[in-house]
Design a protein around this motif. Structure first.
Motif, PDB file in Angstrom:
ATOM      1  N   ASN A  41       0.880  -1.046   0.030  1.00 35.14           N
ATOM      2  CA  ASN A  41       0.109   0.099  -0.071  1.00 35.14           C
ATOM      3  C   ASN A  41       0.874   1.231   0.004  1.00 35.14           C
ATOM      4  O   ASN A  41       1.964   1.312   0.604  1.00 35.14           O
ATOM      5  CB  ASN A  41      -0.731  -0.168   1.150  1.00 35.14           C
ATOM      6  N   GLY A  42       0.281   2.319  -0.401  1.00 34.03           N
ATOM      7  CA  GLY A  42       1.028   3.693  -0.368  1.00 34.03           C
ATOM      8  C   GLY A  42       0.990   4.403   0.907  1.00 34.03           C
ATOM      9  O   GLY A  42       0.285   3.951   1.753  1.00 34.03           O
ATOM     10  N   HIS A  43       2.009   5.093   0.974  1.00 35.31           N
ATOM     11  CA  HIS A  43       2.124   5.985   2.307  1.00 35.31           C
ATOM     12  C   HIS A  43       2.167   5.182   3.410  1.00 35.31           C
ATOM     13  O   HIS A  43       1.835   5.744   4.508  1.00 35.31           O
ATOM     14  CB  HIS A  43       0.909   7.174   2.142  1.00 35.31           C
ATOM     15  N   ILE A  44       2.911   3.961   3.521  1.00 32.74           N
ATOM     16  CA  ILE A  44       3.260   3.334   4.625  1.00 32.74           C
ATOM     17  C   ILE A  44       4.517   3.172   4.823  1.00 32.74           C
ATOM     18  O   ILE A  44       5.388   3.430   3.798  1.00 32.74           O
ATOM     19  CB  ILE A  44       2.401   2.166   4.659  1.00 32.74           C
ATOM     20  N   THR A  45       5.199   2.698   5.953  1.00 33.81           N
ATOM     21  CA  THR A  45       6.660   2.602   6.388  1.00 33.81           C
ATOM     22  C   THR A  45       7.011   1.120   6.560  1.00 33.81           C
ATOM     23  O   THR A  45       6.178   0.606   7.460  1.00 33.81           O
ATOM     24  CB  THR A  45       7.013   3.332   7.615  1.00 33.81           C
ATOM     25  N   ILE A  46       8.025   0.553   6.126  1.00 37.53           N
ATOM     26  CA  ILE A  46       8.204  -0.820   6.252  1.00 37.53           C
ATOM     27  C   ILE A  46       9.675  -0.904   6.863  1.00 37.53           C
ATOM     28  O   ILE A  46      10.577  -0.329   6.259  1.00 37.53           O
ATOM     29  CB  ILE A  46       8.206  -1.720   5.028  1.00 37.53           C
ATOM     30  N   GLY A  47       9.992  -1.194   8.000  1.00 36.09           N
ATOM     31  CA  GLY A  47      11.036  -1.161   8.934  1.00 36.09           C
ATOM     32  C   GLY A  47      12.066  -1.893   8.253  1.00 36.09           C
ATOM     33  O   GLY A  47      12.269  -2.974   7.328  1.00 36.09           O
ATOM     34  N   ASP A  48      13.331  -1.533   8.789  1.00 39.36           N
ATOM     35  CA  ASP A  48      14.531  -2.516   8.372  1.00 39.36           C
ATOM     36  C   ASP A  48      14.434  -4.003   8.680  1.00 39.36           C
ATOM     37  O   ASP A  48      13.808  -4.331   9.843  1.00 39.36           O
ATOM     38  CB  ASP A  48      15.818  -1.905   9.160  1.00 39.36           C
TER      39      ASP A  48
END
Length: 355
Positions: A294-301
């Protein structure tokens, strides 16, 4: 399978020398003078072939294998028959990859279609205001736009298009039919055939009448060093920001990266993944094939996402997620087990009723 003319065998490397180059241990020095010429799976290996094993499931193939040598970790040594030399490595998969590069260097980058010295081939067009360093090769039907800059040792394949003002670093391979526009490319980047870099992102606003109005896309694509981009993958330029692919990231064929996406360093993204605009992906993230982000999300290291997942919200660093919608892997596996159990129960009940 017999060796073919596309990737002919190497002239030969002594097994003892190969072991040193790979940092592997040759278990029996008597095999040091064996000559390795190619790589192969265990089941059809012939004399001169190097193989590797990561699982005991291949043990039944070893007795009839004619491999010159096998790479494995120490726990598998007892499985290898005495006629096959053994190279022991703590990381056999990595060592095998390095051996393949040594034995078949031509297979590491897109093929050269027209073999010719460095320079501009007949039928290519290079704008007079483009700047090419020494040892740049431009194959037939390629087009280099005004003000483009291309670094030493880079090869531009036939039919590739490099847009005006694009900057490409050194020792890059831009394969046949690729297009690169509005982009800054680092060193040692590989772009495979048909990739599309820097075209419009997908952005529209509702119109006053039925329909949509296009939102201007004036950003760039920035691809850092040692990135590889697969065939027919598309990376959109940013809307007003940049789309960024971090150093060392490897992107498979037929991946879609939307505008303003920022992907970190040393990520792996498998075929058919779609990443919607303005997503932030950290370093070392692995995304399985056919997943949607999805757009405008953050997936961490360090996140790992299973194939065919649908990621709709942020994922914290280091997590493993899967499913639709994607959720922690332990929850996903528990749900799948419960569904399988219910399905089995229904089948049993149906069978009992039929009787």
């Amino acid at each position: 399978m017999e060796h073919n003319w596309f990737f002919p065998p190497h002239d030969g490397i002594r097994l003892g020398d190969l072991a040193i180059a790979l940092g592997a241990e040759l278990m029996d020095a008597v095999h040091a003078d064996r000559i390795v010429r190619s790589v192969s799976p265990v089941n059809r290996a012939k004399s001169g072939d190097l193989c590797y094993i990561l699982s005991r499931k291949f043990r039944h193939e070893l007795a009839t294998s004619e491999a010159c040598a096998i790479l494995c970790d120490r726990s598998f040594v007892s499985l290898i028959p005495p006629h096959i030399a053994v190279l022991v490595s703590a990381r056999p998969h990595t060592a095998f990859a390095r051996a393949g590069e040594m034995l078949h260097p031509a297979a590491m980058r897109p093929e050269v279609i027209i073999s010719a010295p460095a320079g501009i081939a007949s039928g290519a067009y290079v704008d007079p205001e483009a700047r090419l360093e020494a040892d740049v090769s431009v194959e037939p039907m390629a087009v280099i736009g005004k003000g483009a800059e291309i670094g030493e040792g880079t090869r531009i394949g036939p039919g590739a298009i490099i847009g005006a003002g694009v900057r490409i670093g050194r020792n890059c391979s831009i394969a046949a039919g690729a297009t690169v526009q509005y982009a800054l490319i680092g060193n040692d980047v590989i772009i495979h055939p048909g990739a599309r870099i820097g075209q419009d992102g997908f952005g529209y606003a509702p119109g006053l009448k039925p329909g949509m109005i296009k939102i201007v896309q004036i950003g760039r694509v920035i691809i850092q060093d040692n990135v590889e981009i697969g065939a027919n993958t598309t990376i959109d330029r940013g809307t007003m920001d940049d789309t960024v692919i971090g150093e060392g990231t490897k992107i498979d064929n037929q991946v879609q990266v939307g505008h303003n996406v920022r992907i970190g360093r040393h990520c792996g993204i498998v075929s058919k993944v779609g990443i919607a605009g303005s997503t932030r992906i950290g370093d070392g993230v692995m995304i399985g094939g056919a997943s949607g982000i999805n757009g405008h999300i953050t997936i961490g290291d360090g996140v790992q996402i299973a194939a065919m997942s649908g990621v709709v919200a942020d994922i914290p660093p280091g997590e493993k997620y899967g499913g639709v919608p994607a959720r922690p892997m332990r929850d996903f596996l528990r749900d799948m087990a419960e569904i399988a159990m219910r399905s089995s129960t229904r089948v049993q009940k149906k069978g009992g009723n039929d009787e």
